[in-house]
Scaffold this motif. Structure first.
Motif, short mmCIF file in Angstrom:
data_model
loop_
_atom_site.label_atom_id
_atom_site.label_comp_id
_atom_site.label_asym_id
_atom_site.label_seq_id
_atom_site.Cartn_x
_atom_site.Cartn_y
_atom_site.Cartn_z
N LEU A 71 2.92 7.83 -0.81
CA LEU A 71 1.93 8.22 0.19
C LEU A 71 1.43 9.65 -0.02
O LEU A 71 0.23 9.92 0.08
N LEU A 72 2.36 10.54 -0.29
CA LEU A 72 2.01 11.96 -0.40
C LEU A 72 1.31 12.30 -1.72
O LEU A 72 0.44 13.18 -1.76
N ASN A 73 1.70 11.60 -2.80
CA ASN A 73 1.16 11.93 -4.13
C ASN A 73 0.09 10.97 -4.61
O ASN A 73 -0.63 11.26 -5.55
N GLY A 74 0.00 9.81 -3.96
CA GLY A 74 -0.98 8.82 -4.37
C GLY A 74 -0.50 7.97 -5.53
O GLY A 74 0.56 8.21 -6.10
N GLY A 75 -1.28 6.94 -5.86
CA GLY A 75 -0.92 6.06 -6.97
C GLY A 75 -1.67 4.75 -6.89
O GLY A 75 -2.54 4.54 -6.02
N GLU A 76 -1.33 3.83 -7.80
CA GLU A 76 -1.97 2.52 -7.85
C GLU A 76 -0.92 1.43 -8.03
O GLU A 76 0.06 1.62 -8.75
N VAL A 77 -1.11 0.30 -7.36
CA VAL A 77 -0.27 -0.87 -7.58
C VAL A 77 -1.17 -2.11 -7.56
O VAL A 77 -2.19 -2.14 -6.89
N ASN A 78 -0.78 -3.13 -8.32
CA ASN A 78 -1.51 -4.39 -8.33
C ASN A 78 -1.16 -5.19 -7.09
O ASN A 78 -0.01 -5.21 -6.66
N LYS A 101 -4.87 7.14 -2.15
CA LYS A 101 -5.16 8.56 -2.32
C LYS A 101 -4.06 9.36 -1.62
O LYS A 101 -3.48 8.90 -0.64
N PRO A 102 -3.76 10.56 -2.11
CA PRO A 102 -2.73 11.39 -1.46
C PRO A 102 -3.07 11.63 0.02
O PRO A 102 -4.19 11.99 0.36
N LEU A 103 -2.09 11.39 0.87
CA LEU A 103 -2.27 11.60 2.31
C LEU A 103 -1.79 12.97 2.73
O LEU A 103 -0.90 13.55 2.10
N GLY A 104 -2.36 13.48 3.82
CA GLY A 104 -1.84 14.69 4.43
C GLY A 104 -0.52 14.40 5.13
O GLY A 104 -0.16 13.24 5.36
N ASN A 105 0.21 15.45 5.46
CA ASN A 105 1.52 15.28 6.09
C ASN A 105 1.45 14.48 7.38
O ASN A 105 2.31 13.64 7.66
N ASN A 106 0.41 14.74 8.17
CA ASN A 106 0.31 14.07 9.47
C ASN A 106 0.09 12.56 9.31
O ASN A 106 0.71 11.75 10.01
N SER A 107 -0.77 12.16 8.36
CA SER A 107 -1.04 10.74 8.12
C SER A 107 0.18 10.04 7.54
O SER A 107 0.51 8.91 7.93
#
Length: 325
Positions: A71-78, A101-107
């Motif tokens: 969540l914090l750094n982002g990434g992709e998965v199929n 996409k990387p989320l902010g701490n609150n999200s």
């Protein structure tokens, strides 16, 4: 949001997700909250199945820690798909991916809160006949995310001068009642949308509200006489038991109620960041200013904890009034 089309999950995971969402509905959670729960959990389950290829009852080391990093750094998965869709994607030489996409701490903190509630439900729901979810994997000390005050988008209070302009420029009885119930009653949108005429008790000067969790709460609301006079006028031509209805004479949805309130605010040139919850914050602040009783305000707004109520009381407003005095 994951995707607009229906996603395909492991049958067990899909079943547990549906059980949780059905329970939320029984607890009278708002449609907006349930929609957010579904979106958050479908994202998590898609990620989980990509990582571990199975139901979430499997024991995996620090699953939540890894998801937190996703969540914090982002990434992709199929994403998994129906057999025919898989064949179609094979022929087209491409796969549908969940792009995070990387989320902010609150999200990210909100997402983990959803997971904690989900696993806690599964734990309680299975403890009598199964040990599949004997432990909630979301640990407060390990997986907590610190949120700085600067990262939090605080709900602004509706200033008194804007309230006066708003109410004085609103002439339709229906719209005036909505504004009065928000400002003097501090009602949530779900409580406001579901109000019936028989919820008003003239002798006791109270309103019976359907609060969070589904229970009924009798509230002795401020300025009852003025509100009730308008309610009686509306009831003379009513075609439904509900006070606020759509074209089909059914209870108006919370989304439609939100849009109507924003329209009234825009028409009166209120600040752009003012919304329906700003009325609730104004109600809390005004009540505390008048009573200096935090527990009274807590019960009036139907909060479970006075710490939550404190966040609704606008200290800047209180400070400025103290300076004037």
């Amino acid at each position: 949001m994951l995707r607009k089309e229906r996603i395909t999950l492991n049958k067990k995971n899909q079943g547990w997700l549906q059980e949780f969402l059905d329970n939320c509905q029984r607890q009278n959670k708002s449609p907006h909250t349930i929609k957010n729960y579904r979106s958050d959990l479908e994202k998590y389950l898609t990620w989980y199945e990509n990582q571990f290829r199975g139901p979430i009852s499997q024991k995996n080391n620090d699953t939540i820690g890894r998801y937190k990093e996703f969540l914090l750094n982002g990434g992709e998965v199929n994403q998994r798909a129906h057999l025919f869709r898989r064949l179609f994607w094979f022929l087209k030489s491409r796969r549908k991916k969940l792009v995070q996409k990387p989320l902010g701490n609150n999200s990210a903190k909100r997402h983990l809160s959803t997971l904690k509630n989900f696993y806690e439900f599964l734990k309680q729901n299975h403890e009598d006949h199964s040990k599949l979810f004997s432990i909630n994997p979301v640990k407060e000390k390990i997986h907590s995310i610190k949120v700085k005050d600067i990262d939090i988008e605080h709900t602004p209070i509706l200033p008194y001068d804007q309230w006066r302009t708003l109410i004085e420029s609103t002439y339709r009885t229906r719209e005036r009642v909505i504004l009065q119930l928000l400002y003097w009653g501090g009602l949530r949108l779900s409580e406001l949308s579901g109000l019936r005429y028989n919820d008003f008790q003239a002798t006791r000067k109270t309103i019976t509200l359907r609060r969070k969790g589904g229970y009924r709460h009798e509230l002795k609301i401020q300025n009852f006489d003025e509100i009730f006079k308008n309610i009686q006028f509306m009831e003379q031509s009513a075609k439904s038991e509900y006070i606020f209805v759509n074209k089909s004479n059914r209870a108006i949805s919370t989304r439609s109620m939100y849009s109507l309130i924003k329209k009234l605010l825009l028409r009166s040139n209120c600040s752009a960041n003012i919304g329906p919850h700003s009325f609730r914050k104004a109600c809390a602040t005004n009540l505390y200013k008048r009573t200096k009783d935090l527990l009274f305000v807590r019960d009036y707004l139907n909060h479970s904890d006075a710490k939550v109520t404190q966040t609704y009381i606008d200290t800047n407003t209180l400070y400025l009034e103290h300076q004037v005095q």
